[in-house]
Enzyme design. Structure first.
Site, PDB file in Angstrom:
ATOM      1  N   GLU A 270      47.692  30.297  47.263  1.00  0.00           N
ATOM      2  CA  GLU A 270      46.489  30.826  47.915  1.00  0.00           C
ATOM      3  C   GLU A 270      46.351  32.319  47.590  1.00  0.00           C
ATOM      4  O   GLU A 270      47.323  33.075  47.687  1.00  0.00           O
ATOM      5  CB  GLU A 270      46.600  30.639  49.425  1.00  0.00           C
ATOM      6  CG  GLU A 270      45.466  31.238  50.229  1.00  0.00           C
ATOM      7  CD  GLU A 270      45.735  31.225  51.726  1.00  0.00           C
ATOM      8  OE1 GLU A 270      44.765  31.374  52.483  1.00  0.00           O
ATOM      9  OE2 GLU A 270      46.915  31.064  52.117  1.00  0.00           O
ATOM     10  N   LYS A 333      37.898  26.268  51.091  1.00  0.00           N
ATOM     11  CA  LYS A 333      38.595  25.924  52.327  1.00  0.00           C
ATOM     12  C   LYS A 333      37.592  25.485  53.392  1.00  0.00           C
ATOM     13  O   LYS A 333      36.573  26.150  53.616  1.00  0.00           O
ATOM     14  CB  LYS A 333      39.408  27.126  52.817  1.00  0.00           C
ATOM     15  CG  LYS A 333      40.320  26.812  54.001  1.00  0.00           C
ATOM     16  CD  LYS A 333      41.191  28.012  54.360  1.00  0.00           C
ATOM     17  CE  LYS A 333      42.145  27.670  55.493  1.00  0.00           C
ATOM     18  NZ  LYS A 333      42.988  28.837  55.870  1.00  0.00           N
ATOM     19  N   CYS A 383      46.138  26.712  52.691  1.00  0.00           N
ATOM     20  CA  CYS A 383      46.902  27.251  53.812  1.00  0.00           C
ATOM     21  C   CYS A 383      47.106  26.197  54.900  1.00  0.00           C
ATOM     22  O   CYS A 383      47.597  25.112  54.635  1.00  0.00           O
ATOM     23  CB  CYS A 383      46.204  28.492  54.352  1.00  0.00           C
ATOM     24  SG  CYS A 383      47.176  29.433  55.539  1.00  0.00           S
TER      25      CYS A 383
END
Length: 507
Positions: A270, A333, A383
């Site tokens: 990330e 995301k 994440c």
């Protein structure tokens, strides 16, 4: 002194339950404790009023979540720059919120017992119902669901392709009640819980039998070579423009060192590129040239932006570079971290700032669209999206045959959090029967197959590469098709039990 009868003794037992529950999760991850962790709490709550049961459950929950989530203070003081007092207050507030769930469960079980509905029927259903609600309410925080404590017991967790992690939580919760009843029968010469013990043995035998069969089945998907690259970029340097050149150079060096053959899927973590790949042509050209040089797909985390009229949306994204050296796709995301990547109700809370560095407020992506590689499609979990079963399931439903978790766990320091984070991603692989590979900035990077075997782990806070081979999954599990049916059934049963508890007698 009889601990189970004095007021102080009851709360000591509740604290003992919370401590045992915390120790069941990584680290130290003494998973066997989860099977008996609630026994002291049941002893404390025996004969208590529903209100007292709530307070005891809340106490146990506070102890458990305070122990599991202690690392939040590292995030808030070291990287969020909050004063220690403010950090501790917020940490205790979150632990207190999460403790409401066991408090409510014990309150309801005491109500049920007053209506002659025993713990064996009420507690497991109510516990799973509480976990499901916690997974969605207020954006959801399913961290440390009970079943996650068993992530290394592979035969046990194979039922996750039917029930998700909630099936394992149910079994462990039910076992706690049976062991409690055995303890009480031995101490007070009460009737032995023969029916409950037989039910537990049948459930464990069926679960383990299913698990052994699942583990013995060969994986049939296409073979894919993977390379995880762990740059170990210090958090205080990550967003400093002065370190952009050295950051890119680090990932280039490690990738060339670890890449052994064309056709490898190379994964950087990330925000491995802590700048907009879209508007940094010099660095973009280097990354594209590297993919072309290696004749491999390269997936890298980078912030992104979309221009919508006069409005700019910032996204936490992953870019896929093809062996031809062109951007083959982008994944954004979907599930953002509140107060980390955006501020909820920002217009009402203008005085609240994000706790972490980066670009302003991020916006969520618009859909779970897998990225196409030469061997199939990959679903990218950025994440803490790895802790949300519904996000992984959405990617698999849309055709992903592999899950990729890119993360930056540097925020957590050398705490238990990276191990806890890793443990939950194991279930995403088993639930959907697809491999999951994980690249983390400072660790833990890992390769997990579709049965939950962890095929490799990197150390924390070291430069590292991790290569391996995985079989692309086929998906199509009961869980990936139908989702949390089991948990919803538990929720429905819990609602019915709650209604029964509050039904007034008719004369």
């Amino acid at each position: 002194m009889n601990l189970g009868r004095s007021a102080a003794g009851r709360y000591l037992l509740a604290l003992l339950s919370g401590g045992m529950l915390a120790l069941a999760f990584p680290e130290p991850g003494i998973s066997a404790l989860a099977w008996i962790a609630f026994v002291p709490l049941f002893l404390a709550a025996a004969g208590a009023s529903p209100g007292e049961g709530f307070r005891l459950g809340f106490t146990a929950g506070c102890a458990a979540y305070a122990g599991i989530l202690y690392w939040l203070n590292i995030v808030m003081t070291t990287y969020g720059k909050l004063p220690l007092a403010a950090s501790v207050a917020l940490y205790l507030a979150l632990a207190g919120y999460l403790a409401l769930y066991p408090g409510i469960v014990v309150w309801l079980t005491r109500r049920c017992e007053s209506k002659r509905i025993g713990l064996m029927l009420s507690f497991p259903f109510l516990w799973v119902a509480g976990e499901l609600v916690r997974s969605y309410l207020l954006t959801g925080f399913p961290w440390a669901n009970l079943g996650y404590s068993q992530y290394r017991t592979l035969p046990l967790i194979q039922i996750s392709d039917l029930t998700g992690v909630y099936g394992v939580s149910f079994l462990v919760a039910f076992a706690n009640v049976v062991f409690y009843r055995i303890w009480v029968s031995m101490r007070h010469r009460e009737r032995y819980p023969v029916t409950g013990l037989l039910a537990l043995l049948v459930l464990i035998a069926a679960t383990m039998g299913y698990g052994v069969i699942a583990l013995s089945r060969p994986e049939k998907g296409e073979l894919q070579r993977v390379l995880m690259v762990q740059g170990n970029i210090r958090q205080e340097q990550k967003w400093d423009p002065a370190f952009q050149q050295s950051t890119v150079a680090t990932y280039e060096r490690l990738t060339r060192k670890g890449a052994q053959s064309p056709g490898t899927l190379v994964v950087w973590p990330e925000s491995a590129l802590p700048f907009f790949l879209q508007s940094e042509p010099r660095y973009a050209a280097r990354v594209k040239a590297l993919a072309a040089e290696l004749k491999s797909y390269l997936l890298t985390g980078s912030p992104a932006y979309d221009q919508e009229g006069e409005k700019v949306r910032y996204l936490n994204s992953a870019f896929l570079i093809s062996p031809a050296g062109v951007v083959a796709g982008r994944s954004d995301k979907l599930h953002l971290v509140p107060f980390g990547e955006y501020v909820p109700l920002a217009s009402l809370l203008p005085f609240v700032n994000k706790l972490v560095e980066g670009i302003g407020d991020f916006s969520p992506g618009k859909g779970a669209t897998p990225l196409k590689t030469g061997n199939g499609k990959i679903g990218v979990l950025v994440c803490f999206e790895g802790i949300f079963p519904e996000v992984a399931r959405a990617y698999v439903e849309n055709g992903a045959t592999m899950l990729v978790n890119i993360t930056n766990d540097a925020w957590f320091g050398r705490s238990s959090a990276p191990y806890q984070h890793l443990s939950m991603t194991v279930f995403r692989a088993v639930e959907n029967r697809v491999p999951l590979v994980r690249a983390a900035n400072t660790g833990i990077s890992s390769v997990i197959d579709s049965k939950g075997h962890i095929r490799g782990m990197t150390p924390l806070f070291e430069e590292a590469t991790l290569s391996g081979e995985v079989r692309m999954g086929t998906g199509g599990t009961f869980y990936s098709r139908y989702g949390d049916i089991f948990a919803l059934l538990c929720l429905g049963t819990g609602i019915a039990l709650g209604a029964a508890c509050f039904r007034k007698k008719r004369f």
